[in-house]
Scaffold this motif. Structure first.
Motif, short mmCIF file in Angstrom:
data_model
loop_
_atom_site.label_atom_id
_atom_site.label_comp_id
_atom_site.label_asym_id
_atom_site.label_seq_id
_atom_site.Cartn_x
_atom_site.Cartn_y
_atom_site.Cartn_z
N ASP A 101 0.85 -1.19 0.00
CA ASP A 101 0.00 0.00 0.00
C ASP A 101 0.89 1.24 0.00
OD1 ASP A 101 -2.16 1.71 0.14
OD2 ASP A 101 -2.83 1.05 2.10
N VAL A 102 0.33 2.36 -0.42
CA VAL A 102 1.06 3.62 -0.42
C VAL A 102 0.84 4.35 0.90
CG1 VAL A 102 1.23 5.89 -1.51
CG2 VAL A 102 1.01 3.83 -2.93
N ASP A 103 -0.42 4.51 1.30
CA ASP A 103 -0.75 5.25 2.52
C ASP A 103 -0.39 4.42 3.75
OD1 ASP A 103 -1.89 7.52 1.22
OD2 ASP A 103 -3.62 6.28 0.75
N ARG A 146 1.42 -2.94 -6.44
CA ARG A 146 0.74 -1.91 -5.66
C ARG A 146 -0.64 -2.41 -5.24
NH1 ARG A 146 2.96 0.56 -9.78
NH2 ARG A 146 1.02 0.64 -10.91
N THR A 187 -3.34 -0.38 -3.61
CA THR A 187 -3.62 0.96 -3.12
C THR A 187 -4.81 1.58 -3.82
OG1 THR A 187 -2.68 3.17 -2.87
CG2 THR A 187 -1.95 1.91 -4.77
N TRP A 233 -4.71 4.55 -4.70
CA TRP A 233 -4.12 5.61 -5.52
C TRP A 233 -4.33 5.36 -7.01
CZ3 TRP A 233 -0.49 9.77 -4.52
CH2 TRP A 233 -0.46 10.13 -3.17
N ALA A 290 -0.71 6.27 -8.60
CA ALA A 290 0.48 5.58 -8.09
C ALA A 290 1.53 5.48 -9.18
CB ALA A 290 0.11 4.20 -7.55
#
Length: 121
Positions: free
Chosen positions: A13-15, A65, A67, A69, A73
């Motif tokens: 994940d990004v967050d 990924r 995410t 996003w 992303a």
């Protein structure tokens, strides 16, 4: 590992892992160069430590990924860490990253250990 064997997937994940959030003190910020991709569109991108890119790509896995996003992303996050992902079936490890701190050395140790066991390294 045989040429036909597939590496495990790491869904990231990004967050939280890459962009920490929720702590009471300010986070460090990082410049990525003169263009600083996405800085105007989303100031939180400055929290992404570019050193995560080499560390993530050094793990014996394929990055994917996971995410919300979506395409952002690819546009804003990938250039900051050199992120390229290929999707295929493979083993999975569910590992929670403390979102207030982001990826830490202990997270990399867990990932590296699991991935190396899977790869027989």
């Amino acid at each position: 590992m045989t040429p036909t064997a597939r590496l495990p997937l790491l869904f990231l994940d990004v967050d939280g892992p890459l962009i920490p959030f929720g702590a009471s003190q300010p986070y460090p910020t990082y410049e990525t160069g003169p263009e600083n991709p996405g800085a105007r569109e989303n100031p939180l991108l400055a929290r992404i430590n570019p050193q995560h890119g080499p560390r993530l790509t050094a793990l014996p896995c394929e990055l994917v990924r996971a995410t919300t996003w979506m395409e952002d992303a690819n546009t804003w996050v990938a250039p900051r860490i050199g992120w390229v992902a290929v999707h295929h079936p493979g083993p999975a490890l569910l590992h929670r990253v403390e979102p207030r701190q982001g990826l830490r050395d202990s997270d990399y140790a867990v990932l590296d250990s699991w991935l190396r066991r899977r790869a027989g390294v």
